[in-house]
Write a protein that holds these residues in place. Structure first.
Motif, PDB file in Angstrom:
ATOM      1  N   GLY A  43       0.820  -1.213   0.000  1.00 30.93           N
ATOM      2  CA  GLY A  43       0.000   0.000   0.000  1.00 30.93           C
ATOM      3  C   GLY A  43       0.853   1.262   0.000  1.00 30.93           C
ATOM      4  O   GLY A  43       2.040   1.218  -0.305  1.00 30.93           O
ATOM      5  N   PRO A  44       0.228   2.392   0.350  1.00 29.06           N
ATOM      6  CA  PRO A  44       0.985   3.649   0.424  1.00 29.06           C
ATOM      7  C   PRO A  44       2.158   3.483   1.387  1.00 29.06           C
ATOM      8  O   PRO A  44       1.983   2.973   2.491  1.00 29.06           O
ATOM      9  CB  PRO A  44      -0.027   4.659   0.970  1.00 29.06           C
ATOM     10  CG  PRO A  44      -1.363   4.033   0.794  1.00 29.06           C
ATOM     11  CD  PRO A  44      -1.154   2.549   0.755  1.00 29.06           C
ATOM     12  N   HIS A  45       3.314   3.859   0.927  1.00 35.15           N
ATOM     13  CA  HIS A  45       4.468   3.674   1.798  1.00 35.15           C
ATOM     14  C   HIS A  45       5.401   4.871   1.756  1.00 35.15           C
ATOM     15  O   HIS A  45       5.318   5.728   0.884  1.00 35.15           O
ATOM     16  CB  HIS A  45       5.197   2.372   1.476  1.00 35.15           C
ATOM     17  CG  HIS A  45       5.881   2.369   0.151  1.00 35.15           C
ATOM     18  ND1 HIS A  45       5.205   2.153  -1.025  1.00 35.15           N
ATOM     19  CD2 HIS A  45       7.180   2.560  -0.180  1.00 35.15           C
ATOM     20  CE1 HIS A  45       6.064   2.208  -2.032  1.00 35.15           C
ATOM     21  NE2 HIS A  45       7.258   2.462  -1.547  1.00 35.15           N
ATOM     22  N   LEU A  46       6.255   4.855   2.735  1.00 37.41           N
ATOM     23  CA  LEU A  46       7.249   5.886   2.952  1.00 37.41           C
ATOM     24  C   LEU A  46       8.596   5.185   2.988  1.00 37.41           C
ATOM     25  O   LEU A  46       8.859   4.414   3.904  1.00 37.41           O
ATOM     26  CB  LEU A  46       6.948   6.575   4.285  1.00 37.41           C
ATOM     27  CG  LEU A  46       7.940   7.592   4.771  1.00 37.41           C
ATOM     28  CD1 LEU A  46       7.733   8.900   4.011  1.00 37.41           C
ATOM     29  CD2 LEU A  46       7.736   7.817   6.265  1.00 37.41           C
ATOM     30  N   GLU A  47       9.396   5.395   1.971  1.00 38.95           N
ATOM     31  CA  GLU A  47      10.724   4.801   1.950  1.00 38.95           C
ATOM     32  C   GLU A  47      11.675   5.755   2.644  1.00 38.95           C
ATOM     33  O   GLU A  47      11.637   6.961   2.404  1.00 38.95           O
ATOM     34  CB  GLU A  47      11.152   4.571   0.497  1.00 38.95           C
ATOM     35  CG  GLU A  47      12.462   3.827   0.363  1.00 38.95           C
ATOM     36  CD  GLU A  47      12.810   3.550  -1.096  1.00 38.95           C
ATOM     37  OE1 GLU A  47      12.035   2.829  -1.763  1.00 38.95           O
ATOM     38  OE2 GLU A  47      13.835   4.079  -1.557  1.00 38.95           O
ATOM     39  N   MET A  76      11.338  10.898  14.172  1.00 36.18           N
ATOM     40  CA  MET A  76      11.135  11.492  12.851  1.00 36.18           C
ATOM     41  C   MET A  76      10.222  10.621  11.992  1.00 36.18           C
ATOM     42  O   MET A  76       9.297  11.125  11.358  1.00 36.18           O
ATOM     43  CB  MET A  76      12.478  11.740  12.154  1.00 36.18           C
ATOM     44  CG  MET A  76      13.260  12.902  12.743  1.00 36.18           C
ATOM     45  SD  MET A  76      14.670  13.406  11.728  1.00 36.18           S
ATOM     46  CE  MET A  76      15.927  12.278  12.293  1.00 36.18           C
ATOM     47  N   ILE A  77      10.481   9.316  11.976  1.00 38.01           N
ATOM     48  CA  ILE A  77       9.660   8.406  11.175  1.00 38.01           C
ATOM     49  C   ILE A  77       8.242   8.344  11.741  1.00 38.01           C
ATOM     50  O   ILE A  77       7.264   8.382  10.998  1.00 38.01           O
ATOM     51  CB  ILE A  77      10.296   6.999  11.099  1.00 38.01           C
ATOM     52  CG1 ILE A  77      11.641   7.064  10.367  1.00 38.01           C
ATOM     53  CG2 ILE A  77       9.357   6.011  10.416  1.00 38.01           C
ATOM     54  CD1 ILE A  77      11.567   7.586   8.953  1.00 38.01           C
ATOM     55  N   GLY A  78       8.119   8.281  13.053  1.00 33.40           N
ATOM     56  CA  GLY A  78       6.788   8.249  13.672  1.00 33.40           C
ATOM     57  C   GLY A  78       5.963   9.473  13.308  1.00 33.40           C
ATOM     58  O   GLY A  78       4.766   9.365  13.012  1.00 33.40           O
ATOM     59  N   SER A  79       6.599  10.636  13.302  1.00 33.00           N
ATOM     60  CA  SER A  79       5.902  11.865  12.925  1.00 33.00           C
ATOM     61  C   SER A  79       5.449  11.811  11.467  1.00 33.00           C
ATOM     62  O   SER A  79       4.326  12.199  11.136  1.00 33.00           O
ATOM     63  CB  SER A  79       6.820  13.066  13.155  1.00 33.00           C
ATOM     64  OG  SER A  79       6.233  14.240  12.672  1.00 33.00           O
ATOM     65  N   LEU A  80       6.308  11.314  10.597  1.00 28.26           N
ATOM     66  CA  LEU A  80       5.950  11.202   9.178  1.00 28.26           C
ATOM     67  C   LEU A  80       4.797  10.225   8.969  1.00 28.26           C
ATOM     68  O   LEU A  80       3.859  10.513   8.223  1.00 28.26           O
ATOM     69  CB  LEU A  80       7.158  10.771   8.353  1.00 28.26           C
ATOM     70  CG  LEU A  80       8.226  11.821   8.150  1.00 28.26           C
ATOM     71  CD1 LEU A  80       9.473  11.199   7.536  1.00 28.26           C
ATOM     72  CD2 LEU A  80       7.705  12.949   7.277  1.00 28.26           C
ATOM     73  N   VAL A  81       4.864   9.089   9.619  1.00 28.96           N
ATOM     74  CA  VAL A  81       3.805   8.089   9.488  1.00 28.96           C
ATOM     75  C   VAL A  81       2.484   8.676   9.960  1.00 28.96           C
ATOM     76  O   VAL A  81       1.445   8.528   9.307  1.00 28.96           O
ATOM     77  CB  VAL A  81       4.171   6.803  10.262  1.00 28.96           C
ATOM     78  CG1 VAL A  81       2.978   5.888  10.418  1.00 28.96           C
ATOM     79  CG2 VAL A  81       5.325   6.088   9.568  1.00 28.96           C
ATOM     80  N   SER A  82       2.524   9.384  11.081  1.00 33.58           N
ATOM     81  CA  SER A  82       1.316   9.993  11.625  1.00 33.58           C
ATOM     82  C   SER A  82       0.729  11.033  10.667  1.00 33.58           C
ATOM     83  O   SER A  82      -0.475  11.069  10.428  1.00 33.58           O
ATOM     84  CB  SER A  82       1.644  10.631  12.965  1.00 33.58           C
ATOM     85  OG  SER A  82       0.564  11.376  13.449  1.00 33.58           O
ATOM     86  N   ARG A  83       1.576  11.863  10.103  1.00 31.99           N
ATOM     87  CA  ARG A  83       1.096  12.939   9.235  1.00 31.99           C
ATOM     88  C   ARG A  83       0.695  12.459   7.852  1.00 31.99           C
ATOM     89  O   ARG A  83      -0.204  13.016   7.236  1.00 31.99           O
ATOM     90  CB  ARG A  83       2.160  14.027   9.125  1.00 31.99           C
ATOM     91  CG  ARG A  83       2.312  14.767  10.460  1.00 31.99           C
ATOM     92  CD  ARG A  83       3.218  15.929  10.378  1.00 31.99           C
ATOM     93  NE  ARG A  83       2.613  17.007   9.581  1.00 31.99           N
ATOM     94  CZ  ARG A  83       3.283  18.077   9.224  1.00 31.99           C
ATOM     95  NH1 ARG A  83       4.536  18.235   9.592  1.00 31.99           N
ATOM     96  NH2 ARG A  83       2.703  19.004   8.509  1.00 31.99           N
ATOM     97  N   ALA A  95       1.220   6.637   5.969  1.00 36.03           N
ATOM     98  CA  ALA A  95       1.893   5.660   5.105  1.00 36.03           C
ATOM     99  C   ALA A  95       2.705   4.693   5.957  1.00 36.03           C
ATOM    100  O   ALA A  95       3.137   5.036   7.058  1.00 36.03           O
ATOM    101  CB  ALA A  95       2.806   6.376   4.114  1.00 36.03           C
ATOM    102  N   ASP A  96       2.924   3.501   5.448  1.00 34.05           N
ATOM    103  CA  ASP A  96       3.757   2.517   6.136  1.00 34.05           C
ATOM    104  C   ASP A  96       5.229   2.801   5.858  1.00 34.05           C
ATOM    105  O   ASP A  96       5.624   2.947   4.698  1.00 34.05           O
ATOM    106  CB  ASP A  96       3.427   1.101   5.646  1.00 34.05           C
ATOM    107  CG  ASP A  96       2.045   0.655   6.068  1.00 34.05           C
ATOM    108  OD1 ASP A  96       1.623   1.026   7.182  1.00 34.05           O
ATOM    109  OD2 ASP A  96       1.399  -0.051   5.281  1.00 34.05           O
TER     110      ASP A  96
END
Length: 187
Positions: A9-13, A48-55, A58-59
């Motif tokens: 699904g939508p992801h954040l690399e 940093m990753i937690g903030s990005l995932v929350s906003r 994306a996984d």
């Protein structure tokens, strides 16, 4: 999730690269580079990753080095910039972490202040049609989700002072020295 298994699904690399100013977190979505974060040591990465995932909703996915899909070109360009062989980033950018006045200021900065040049906070405010909004421009620089790539280090005080910087004033000095604006730091 196994780091070799790409999310469906939508992801954040994301990954961490060695920058000339310390470790940098790079994160991208299918729309483009979404975040560059300073001081990306183990103690800060999870936040940093937690903030990005929350906003972004994306996984997160951290591929093995050399197996990056979305970050291959950003990594190459960041490395070239710090090696002194890249003067303008040409990357798709995902602007979802910036909006309104802040985004207008950052887009104007990216468009009109090239490598090796600086602009005052007040001058940049005037360029976006808000003369007298120098402090608001400073706030926009502080909220920049893409420092180095969208070069907020090129914004200085109108009286010639260096001004503040989210990555620290020493990092700003190093970046300005890399671009030939300031002499190389002595240490």
């Amino acid at each position: 999730m196994d780091s070799s298994e790409r999310p469906r699904g939508p992801h954040l690399e994301w990954t961490v690269v060695a920058g000339g100013v310390g470790p940098l977190l790079l994160a991208a979505t299918p729309q483009g580079l979404v975040r560059v974060g300073f001081h990306a040591g183990p103690d800060r990465i999870d936040r940093m990753i937690g903030s990005l995932v929350s906003r972004l909703g994306a996984d997160p996915w951290r591929p093995r080095p050399g197996r990056e899909v979305l970050l291959a070109e950003p990594i190459r360009q960041v490395e070239a910039y710090f090696a002194g062989s890249l003067r303008r980033f040409e990357l798709p950018l995902d602007w979802r972490l910036s909006s309104g006045f802040n985004r207008r200021v950052l887009l104007e900065l990216d468009r009109s202040v090239p490598y090796g040049q600086v602009v005052g906070y007040g001058e940049l405010a005037a360029r976006v049609g808000q003369p007298g909004a120098a402090q608001a421009v400073g706030n926009a620089m502080g909220s920049n989700p893409l420092p180095v790539v969208v070069a907020c280090h090129r914004v200085v005080e109108n009286d010639g002072g260096i001004g503040g910087f989210g990555g620290g004033v020493e990092a700003k000095r190093i970046l300005l020295a890399l671009e030939g604006v300031l002499p190389e730091p002595l240490f």
